[in-house]
Design an enzyme around this catalytic site. Structure first.
Site, PDB file in Angstrom:
ATOM      1  N   HIS A   1      -3.046 -12.764   1.662  1.00  0.00           N
ATOM      2  CA  HIS A   1      -2.690 -12.608   3.171  1.00  0.00           C
ATOM      3  C   HIS A   1      -3.320 -13.973   3.874  1.00  0.00           C
ATOM      4  O   HIS A   1      -4.313 -13.568   5.026  1.00  0.00           O
ATOM      5  CB  HIS A   1      -3.102 -11.330   3.906  1.00  0.00           C
TER       6      HIS A   1
ATOM      7  N   ASN B   1      -5.537  -6.600   9.585  1.00  0.00           N
ATOM      8  CA  ASN B   1      -6.607  -7.279   8.698  1.00  0.00           C
ATOM      9  C   ASN B   1      -6.165  -8.157   7.854  1.00  0.00           C
ATOM     10  O   ASN B   1      -5.225  -7.407   6.613  1.00  0.00           O
ATOM     11  CB  ASN B   1      -7.596  -6.417   7.866  1.00  0.00           C
TER      12      ASN B   1
ATOM     13  N   HIS C   1       0.818  -0.992  -0.004  1.00  0.00           N
ATOM     14  CA  HIS C   1      -0.113  -0.175   0.114  1.00  0.00           C
ATOM     15  C   HIS C   1       0.866   1.219   0.014  1.00  0.00           C
ATOM     16  O   HIS C   1       1.510   1.644   0.974  1.00  0.00           O
ATOM     17  CB  HIS C   1      -0.898   0.074   1.055  1.00  0.00           C
TER      18      HIS C   1
ATOM     19  N   HIS D   1       0.411   4.016   8.433  1.00  0.00           N
ATOM     20  CA  HIS D   1      -0.767   4.651   8.920  1.00  0.00           C
ATOM     21  C   HIS D   1       0.005   6.109   9.578  1.00  0.00           C
ATOM     22  O   HIS D   1       1.176   5.793  10.523  1.00  0.00           O
ATOM     23  CB  HIS D   1      -1.737   4.263   9.760  1.00  0.00           C
TER      24      HIS D   1
ATOM     25  N   ARG E   1      -0.372   4.185  -0.897  1.00  0.00           N
ATOM     26  CA  ARG E   1      -1.403   5.285  -0.364  1.00  0.00           C
ATOM     27  C   ARG E   1      -1.296   6.569  -1.329  1.00  0.00           C
ATOM     28  O   ARG E   1      -2.493   7.263  -1.213  1.00  0.00           O
ATOM     29  CB  ARG E   1      -0.808   5.758   1.019  1.00  0.00           C
TER      30      ARG E   1
ATOM     31  N   ASP F   1       2.088  -6.817   2.583  1.00  0.00           N
ATOM     32  CA  ASP F   1       0.813  -6.151   3.012  1.00  0.00           C
ATOM     33  C   ASP F   1       1.208  -4.849   3.646  1.00  0.00           C
ATOM     34  O   ASP F   1       0.715  -4.322   4.578  1.00  0.00           O
ATOM     35  CB  ASP F   1      -0.186  -6.979   3.922  1.00  0.00           C
TER      36      ASP F   1
END
Length: 428
Positions: free
Chosen positions: A230, A276, A58, A307, A60, A303
């Site tokens: 995942h 997750n 990710h 954040h 972003r 993954d």
């Protein structure tokens, strides 16, 4: 481009060899190599691998540049030994059109720390209602072959079937985030003894396994490719193992954190462990390691989910899900797979480079360390051991679950088509 001579490297963990890079290509592999004017990297005791490939990153950008950007994320990737990453589609706007995937692809080419291959959304806006422009994204400059609504599950069986039928035409693959939404409403962590004791909403294993069961059957019916993101439970492993025994075109990935961490860590109520799918039990962890070793699970994918501090430094229920992982992935695999003897370094090259590159149809990556091959390479010092310092991470975000934990191994050099992106542990 100049020449680089790597001396005494243990190629795939084998006997020491010299490797000569000339331009963007490996010119020779042997002993006693010499090259006038070449930059020499003394690599005695270190392991040389093909550049790592991540199927699940990710970045972003666009939209959440406070968490990560293509620049900061690819710098983190280079620091972790990656020469290519697949950028997930849950950006703002969602990467569900040719225009957005081309934007991400061009940003990757512009910054140059690693190749960025966009992953296209399966459905418009990740809403699960209407197929996105799969063909247009594939035909774009980005050449998208992997499609995923990751972060959300494609829970409508008809939509999933149509996506599998559509991508079959050009050899694409649908990467499923297996999470039955009704079974995980209000879920906060793995459903089990720990969730019961803590009073947190449980996330049952069957929420993952039921979707995997449906999708491997759909892929077999359509004759298409499905990739399971995942994988996190022992039951999921058995489903994938069964599908492969049937000869169906099913592949799967596991994250480093699901190879090492368990739901016991949630007892701290530290939101850094909220992810997750959730951290599972020790039984699940051991099953995942065994499945990665025997090839049931095809590859390791980070993954990497950055954040900002305010999204993690809060009460558990309000915290965002996800962990950063690009810079620590290889170390975790060394600790969980190599050091216990479950996998050798050649196996690491297969699971972290060759297989993810093949699943993503990524040319020029995951190739052998041999003369004539692209010089996408990673040099690792396996003897190094140090605690993880979040402040030292290259990623824009610091939400690592390994803060203060001692991990083995250190990537010292990364080369992308012969150009050093990391040298002596410093980004170039």
């Amino acid at each position: 481009m100049s020449k680089t001579l790597i001396t005494g490297a243990r190629v795939l963990g084998g006997e020491p060899r010299d490797v000569l890079i000339d331009g963007g290509t490996i010119a020779a592999v042997g002993t006693g190599l010499d090259a006038d004017g070449a930059t020499t990297v003394a690599a005695e005791g270190r392991v040389l691998l093909p550049g790592l490939v991540d199927l699940h990153t990710h970045l972003r950008e666009p939209g959440r540049e406070d968490s990560e950007t293509v620049l900061t994320g690819t710098r983190a990737a280079a620091a972790g030994g990656f020469t290519a990453v697949h950028a997930m589609a849950n950006t703002f706007p969602v990467a569900d059109s040719a225009g957005v995937v081309e934007q991400v692809w061009r940003l990757g080419r512009q910054h140059g720390y690693c190749d960025v291959q966009p992953v296209g959304a399966v459905t418009v806006g990740l809403e699960g209602k209407q197929l996105a422009e799969l063909g247009a994204m594939h035909d774009s400059a980005a050449g998208v072959t992997v499609f995923s609504d990751d972060g959300k599950c494609v829970d409508d069986a008809v939509i999933m079937r149509r996506a599998l039928e559509y991508v079959k035409a050009f050899g694409g693959v649908v990467a499923q985030h297996a999470q039955e939404p009704r079974l995980t409403e209000g879920a906060q962590m793995n459903e089990g003894v720990v969730s019961a004791e803590l009073g947190l909403g449980g996330w049952p294993a069957v929420a993952e396994e039921s979707v995997i069961a449906r999708d491997i059957l759909l892929a077999a019916h359509v004759g298409s490719r499905v990739h399971i993101c995942h994988l996190s439970t022992a039951g999921s492993v058995e489903l994938v193992r069964w599908a492969k025994a049937k000869g169906w075109d099913v592949t799967a990935e596991v994250t480093p954190h699901h190879l090492l961490l368990t739901d016991e860590l949630v007892r701290s109520y530290d939101p850094v462990y909220k992810v997750n799918p959730p951290l599972r039990t020790e039984t699940d962890v051991l099953a995942l390691r065994e499945a990665l070793a025997d090839g049931t699970i095809d590859c390791v994918a980070t993954d990497h989910a950055p954040h900002p501090q305010e999204d993690k430094d809060c009460e558990w229920a309000a915290a965002a899900m996800g962990m950063v992982g690009l810079e620590t992935a290889l170390s975790v695999v060394q600790q969980t797979m190599v050091e216990p003897g479950l996998m050798d370094w050649a196996g690491v090259a297969e699971r972290m480079s060759a297989r993810p590159a093949a699943i993503g149809r990524l040319e020029g990556h995951g190739r052998p360390v041999a003369a004539g091959e692209p010089a996408n390479l990673t040099l690792v010092d396996p003897a190094h051991r140090a605690p993880v310092d979040p402040a030292a991470l290259v990623s824009r975000s610091r939400n690592t679950p390994y803060a203060g934990r001692e991990l083995p191994g250190r990537v010292t050099h990364t080369w992308l088509r012969g150009r050093a992106t990391l040298a002596d542990g410093t980004l170039v």
